[in-house]
Design a protein around this motif. Sequence first.
Motif, PDB file in Angstrom:
ATOM      1  N   LYS A   1       0.818  -1.224   0.000  1.00  0.00           N
ATOM      2  CA  LYS A   1       0.000   0.000   0.000  1.00  0.00           C
ATOM      3  C   LYS A   1       0.845   1.264   0.000  1.00  0.00           C
ATOM      4  CE  LYS A   1      -4.486  -1.377   1.737  1.00  0.00           C
ATOM      5  NZ  LYS A   1      -5.264  -1.588   2.958  1.00  0.00           N
ATOM      6  N   PRO A   2       1.791   1.422   0.943  1.00  0.00           N
ATOM      7  CA  PRO A   2       2.595   2.659   0.917  1.00  0.00           C
ATOM      8  C   PRO A   2       3.413   2.812  -0.367  1.00  0.00           C
ATOM      9  CG  PRO A   2       3.343   1.196   2.687  1.00  0.00           C
ATOM     10  CD  PRO A   2       2.102   0.601   2.129  1.00  0.00           C
ATOM     11  N   THR A   3       3.808   1.697  -0.986  1.00  0.00           N
ATOM     12  CA  THR A   3       4.580   1.798  -2.231  1.00  0.00           C
ATOM     13  C   THR A   3       3.700   2.347  -3.358  1.00  0.00           C
ATOM     14  OG1 THR A   3       6.072   0.007  -1.609  1.00  0.00           O
ATOM     15  CG2 THR A   3       5.918   0.514  -3.957  1.00  0.00           C
ATOM     16  N   VAL A   4       2.528   1.744  -3.543  1.00  0.00           N
ATOM     17  CA  VAL A   4       1.651   2.186  -4.638  1.00  0.00           C
ATOM     18  C   VAL A   4       1.143   3.608  -4.360  1.00  0.00           C
ATOM     19  CG1 VAL A   4      -0.486   1.702  -5.917  1.00  0.00           C
ATOM     20  CG2 VAL A   4       1.048  -0.176  -5.288  1.00  0.00           C
ATOM     21  N   GLU A   5       0.809   3.888  -3.108  1.00  0.00           N
ATOM     22  CA  GLU A   5       0.372   5.246  -2.767  1.00  0.00           C
ATOM     23  C   GLU A   5       1.503   6.246  -2.993  1.00  0.00           C
ATOM     24  OE1 GLU A   5      -2.917   3.864   0.528  1.00  0.00           O
ATOM     25  OE2 GLU A   5      -1.197   5.033   1.242  1.00  0.00           O
ATOM     26  N   GLY A   6       2.721   5.839  -2.668  1.00  0.00           N
ATOM     27  CA  GLY A   6       3.884   6.707  -2.865  1.00  0.00           C
ATOM     28  C   GLY A   6       4.082   7.039  -4.339  1.00  0.00           C
ATOM     29  N   LEU A   7       3.943   6.020  -5.199  1.00  0.00           N
ATOM     30  CA  LEU A   7       4.085   6.250  -6.645  1.00  0.00           C
ATOM     31  C   LEU A   7       3.051   7.269  -7.105  1.00  0.00           C
ATOM     32  CD1 LEU A   7       4.563   2.539  -7.814  1.00  0.00           C
ATOM     33  CD2 LEU A   7       6.287   4.357  -7.927  1.00  0.00           C
ATOM     34  N   SER A   8       1.817   7.074  -6.663  1.00  0.00           N
ATOM     35  CA  SER A   8       0.732   7.944  -7.093  1.00  0.00           C
ATOM     36  C   SER A   8       0.919   9.369  -6.536  1.00  0.00           C
ATOM     37  CB  SER A   8      -0.578   7.297  -6.640  1.00  0.00           C
ATOM     38  OG  SER A   8      -1.605   8.215  -6.625  1.00  0.00           O
ATOM     39  N   LYS A   9       1.224   9.463  -5.245  1.00  0.00           N
ATOM     40  CA  LYS A   9       1.391  10.756  -4.579  1.00  0.00           C
ATOM     41  C   LYS A   9       2.546  11.548  -5.176  1.00  0.00           C
ATOM     42  CE  LYS A   9       2.854  10.560  -0.361  1.00  0.00           C
ATOM     43  NZ  LYS A   9       2.920   9.681   0.811  1.00  0.00           N
ATOM     44  N   GLU A  10       3.621  10.833  -5.520  1.00  0.00           N
ATOM     45  CA  GLU A  10       4.801  11.525  -6.037  1.00  0.00           C
ATOM     46  C   GLU A  10       4.727  11.743  -7.551  1.00  0.00           C
ATOM     47  OE1 GLU A  10       8.478   9.871  -4.644  1.00  0.00           O
ATOM     48  OE2 GLU A  10       7.764   9.730  -2.578  1.00  0.00           O
ATOM     49  N   GLY A  11       3.616  11.342  -8.158  1.00  0.00           N
ATOM     50  CA  GLY A  11       3.445  11.547  -9.597  1.00  0.00           C
ATOM     51  C   GLY A  11       4.413  10.734 -10.441  1.00  0.00           C
ATOM     52  N   ILE A  12       4.698   9.507  -9.990  1.00  0.00           N
ATOM     53  CA  ILE A  12       5.578   8.618 -10.759  1.00  0.00           C
ATOM     54  C   ILE A  12       4.693   7.668 -11.561  1.00  0.00           C
ATOM     55  CG2 ILE A  12       7.372   6.837 -10.606  1.00  0.00           C
ATOM     56  CD1 ILE A  12       8.237   8.100  -7.916  1.00  0.00           C
ATOM     57  N   PRO A  13       4.597   7.856 -12.896  1.00  0.00           N
ATOM     58  CA  PRO A  13       3.708   6.986 -13.684  1.00  0.00           C
ATOM     59  C   PRO A  13       4.185   5.533 -13.635  1.00  0.00           C
ATOM     60  CG  PRO A  13       4.390   8.921 -14.947  1.00  0.00           C
ATOM     61  CD  PRO A  13       5.277   8.848 -13.744  1.00  0.00           C
ATOM     62  N   TYR A  14       3.298   4.644 -13.259  1.00  0.00           N
ATOM     63  CA  TYR A  14       3.697   3.235 -13.105  1.00  0.00           C
ATOM     64  C   TYR A  14       2.537   2.320 -13.455  1.00  0.00           C
ATOM     65  CZ  TYR A  14       6.807  -0.377 -11.349  1.00  0.00           C
ATOM     66  OH  TYR A  14       7.675  -1.443 -11.258  1.00  0.00           O
ATOM     67  N   LYS A  15       2.601   1.767 -14.655  1.00  0.00           N
ATOM     68  CA  LYS A  15       1.627   0.775 -15.089  1.00  0.00           C
ATOM     69  C   LYS A  15       2.416  -0.464 -15.445  1.00  0.00           C
ATOM     70  CE  LYS A  15      -2.066   3.598 -17.075  1.00  0.00           C
ATOM     71  NZ  LYS A  15      -1.881   4.994 -16.735  1.00  0.00           N
ATOM     72  N   GLY A  16       2.587  -1.339 -14.473  1.00  0.00           N
ATOM     73  CA  GLY A  16       3.408  -2.508 -14.751  1.00  0.00           C
ATOM     74  C   GLY A  16       3.480  -3.430 -13.557  1.00  0.00           C
ATOM     75  N   PHE A  17       4.493  -4.298 -13.597  1.00  0.00           N
ATOM     76  CA  PHE A  17       4.715  -5.225 -12.494  1.00  0.00           C
ATOM     77  C   PHE A  17       5.771  -4.655 -11.565  1.00  0.00           C
ATOM     78  CE2 PHE A  17       3.173  -7.994 -15.909  1.00  0.00           C
ATOM     79  CZ  PHE A  17       2.156  -8.662 -15.236  1.00  0.00           C
ATOM     80  N   LEU A  18       5.605  -4.926 -10.296  1.00  0.00           N
ATOM     81  CA  LEU A  18       6.595  -4.548  -9.313  1.00  0.00           C
ATOM     82  C   LEU A  18       6.961  -5.822  -8.561  1.00  0.00           C
ATOM     83  CD1 LEU A  18       8.070  -2.135  -7.998  1.00  0.00           C
ATOM     84  CD2 LEU A  18       6.161  -1.977  -6.404  1.00  0.00           C
ATOM     85  N   PHE A  19       8.239  -6.097  -8.505  1.00  0.00           N
ATOM     86  CA  PHE A  19       8.777  -7.302  -7.876  1.00  0.00           C
ATOM     87  C   PHE A  19       9.462  -6.819  -6.615  1.00  0.00           C
ATOM     88  CE2 PHE A  19      12.349 -10.594  -9.169  1.00  0.00           C
ATOM     89  CZ  PHE A  19      12.744 -10.754  -7.854  1.00  0.00           C
ATOM     90  N   ILE A  20       8.950  -7.250  -5.470  1.00  0.00           N
ATOM     91  CA  ILE A  20       9.491  -6.772  -4.198  1.00  0.00           C
ATOM     92  C   ILE A  20      10.262  -7.906  -3.535  1.00  0.00           C
ATOM     93  CG2 ILE A  20       8.937  -5.628  -2.023  1.00  0.00           C
ATOM     94  CD1 ILE A  20       6.258  -4.798  -3.216  1.00  0.00           C
ATOM     95  N   GLY A  21      11.582  -7.717  -3.423  1.00  0.00           N
ATOM     96  CA  GLY A  21      12.425  -8.684  -2.719  1.00  0.00           C
ATOM     97  C   GLY A  21      12.337  -8.376  -1.236  1.00  0.00           C
ATOM     98  N   LEU A  22      11.926  -9.373  -0.453  1.00  0.00           N
ATOM     99  CA  LEU A  22      11.649  -9.131   0.967  1.00  0.00           C
ATOM    100  C   LEU A  22      12.444 -10.067   1.856  1.00  0.00           C
ATOM    101  CD1 LEU A  22       7.745  -9.133   1.064  1.00  0.00           C
ATOM    102  CD2 LEU A  22       9.198  -7.158   1.483  1.00  0.00           C
ATOM    103  N   MET A  23      12.730  -9.588   3.068  1.00  0.00           N
ATOM    104  CA  MET A  23      13.245 -10.466   4.111  1.00  0.00           C
ATOM    105  C   MET A  23      12.132 -10.628   5.131  1.00  0.00           C
ATOM    106  SD  MET A  23      16.108 -12.035   4.618  1.00  0.00           S
ATOM    107  CE  MET A  23      17.659 -11.243   4.228  1.00  0.00           C
ATOM    108  N   ASN A  24      11.829 -11.870   5.472  1.00  0.00           N
ATOM    109  CA  ASN A  24      10.904 -12.149   6.566  1.00  0.00           C
ATOM    110  C   ASN A  24      11.759 -12.285   7.822  1.00  0.00           C
ATOM    111  OD1 ASN A  24       9.377 -13.452   8.557  1.00  0.00           O
ATOM    112  ND2 ASN A  24       8.200 -14.651   7.079  1.00  0.00           N
ATOM    113  N   ASN A  25      11.762 -11.206   8.647  1.00  0.00           N
ATOM    114  CA  ASN A  25      12.576 -11.192   9.855  1.00  0.00           C
ATOM    115  C   ASN A  25      11.640 -11.393  11.041  1.00  0.00           C
ATOM    116  OD1 ASN A  25      13.497  -9.250  12.222  1.00  0.00           O
ATOM    117  ND2 ASN A  25      15.338  -9.950  11.198  1.00  0.00           N
TER     118      ASN A  25
END
Length: 429
Positions: A257-281
Motif C-alpha cells: 500500500k505505501p509503495t503504490v500510494e507513494g508512486l501515485s502521490k509523487e506523480g511517478i507513472p507506473y503501469k506494470g509489475f513490481l517485484f518486491i524482494g523481501l526479508m521475513n525477519n
Amino acid sequence: MNILLLGSGGREHAFAWKIVQSPDCSNLYVAPGNAGTADIATNVSLGITDFEAIKNFILAKEIGLVVVGPEEPLVKGIVDFLQNQPETAAVPVVGPSQLGATLEGSKDFSKRFMMRNGVPTAAYETFTASELEEGLSYLEKQKLPIVLKADGLAAGKGVLICLTLEEAKSSLKEMLLDQKFGEASSKVVIEEFLTGIELSVFVATDGKNYKILPEAKDYKRIGEGDTGLNTGGMGAVSPVIFADEAFMRKVEERVVKPTVEGLSKEGIPYKGFLFIGLMNNNGDPFVIEYNVRMGDPETEAVLPRITSDFLGLLKGIATGTLANYNLEISKDYATTVVMVSGGYPGSYEKGFPISLPKEHSGSVIFHAGTAFNSQGELTNQGGRVLAITGQGKTLAEALNHAFSTVNSITWNKAYFRKDIGQDILKLNR
Ligand code: AMP
Ligand code: GLY
C-alpha cells in the motif's frame, strides 16, 4: 487484439504461454523470443532497446498492447518514448515510466523512496567517490556483516556482503575509485545486514490500484545448498510456506500500500509489475529491493497459478482499469527447475542438440536460451536454457512432476540443481 511482447527468456515464454490462452489474443509477436515462443507465437528480430524499430513495428502490425519483459528497455525509457510519439501515444504499454524504472535502476533512489513513504527497509547511507573518507568512517561505526551495493544496474552482481571491516573498506574503495562495477558503482549504498528468510512478492499495478500475485522463493546460487556463484536464478517455488496469511497481510499494509500510494502521490507513472524482494525477519517484512518487472524464473512458477484471464490482467494494468479485474489464484503448488549450460554462470559451450520428451504431464517446459540450428534441431544458446515447471496439489507432487521431466531431458554438459524446494519441504513437515 495484436500484442507485442519484448524479451527472450523463460519469463517471456511463460508470458506468451499465458497470453495465447486468452480468447482476446489475435496475434502475438515476441521480440526477439526464443525457440519456445516460436512454437506458439511469431518471433520478430527486433532489438529490445531499438525504440524506433519497435515503434515502426507497432504501427505496421497494428499492435494494441505492448508488454515489456526485462528491465533494460524500461530503465532506458521505452514507455516514455512510445508515449511521446504522436503515432504510438495511445497504445497501452505494460511497464513503468523511466522514472518508475529508477526504483530498479538506482538503489539510492529506491532507498530514498522507501524512506519517504515509510516502507520498512534496512538502515543505510549513500556515498560517492568524493565522499570516500566519510564512507570509510561510516563503515567503522557499523555492525558486521555489512552490505555494499552498487547504485546502478550491475547484472545482479553489484551486491557484496562483507564479513570483516577490512573487506568492507577495500571493497568500498574498489567500487568507488576503481569502478569495480563500472559506472554502476560510482555511487555505493552501504546497508545494514538483514537476517531472516527471503521471498519475492509480485504486484501488478496501474499506478493507483494493485493486485498481489502469488509469492515465490527463488534459488540464486549455482550450487546445491545455496553455494557458489550468484546466477539469474536456478529455480523457484510458489506458494511459499512461511509467507502465511498474517505475514502477507503485513506485506500488503506495510509495503504494498505505501509503495503504490507513494508512486501515485509523487506523480511517478507506473503501469506494470513490481517485484518486491523481501526479508521475513521474525514475521516482519523488510524490503531488500524493488525490481520493475517480473522475476525470472519466479514468473514460470507464479503464472501457472493464475487461473483468471492473464491478458485481462495485462490490459487492466496498461489501461488503468485494474480495479475491474478479478484475479483468481489456484491453491496448487508450482515449482520451477532451471536447466543451464555446463559452466554457467561462467563461460559455457553453445550449440548442443537438445531433445524434449513428447509426454510430460503435470509439467510445462519453458524455453530460455534456446534456438533452432540450421538443421532444425533445438540447441542451447544461452546460460539458462530451459525452465521446467511442475504442478501439483502438494509441493512434493509438484517437485516430482518437475524432476521427472527434467530427468528426461539432456544435452551435452547440461546442469541443474537437484535440491530446489527441499528446504521448503523440510519446513512443511
Ligand atoms: P539485491 O540485488 O539487492 O537483490 O541483492 C542480492 C542479494 O543480496 C539479495 O537477494 C539478498 O540475498 C542479499 N542482500 C541484499 N541486501 C541485503 C541486506 N540488507 N541484508 C541481507 N542480505 C541482503
Ligand atoms: N530471479 C531474480 C530476478 O529475476 O531478478
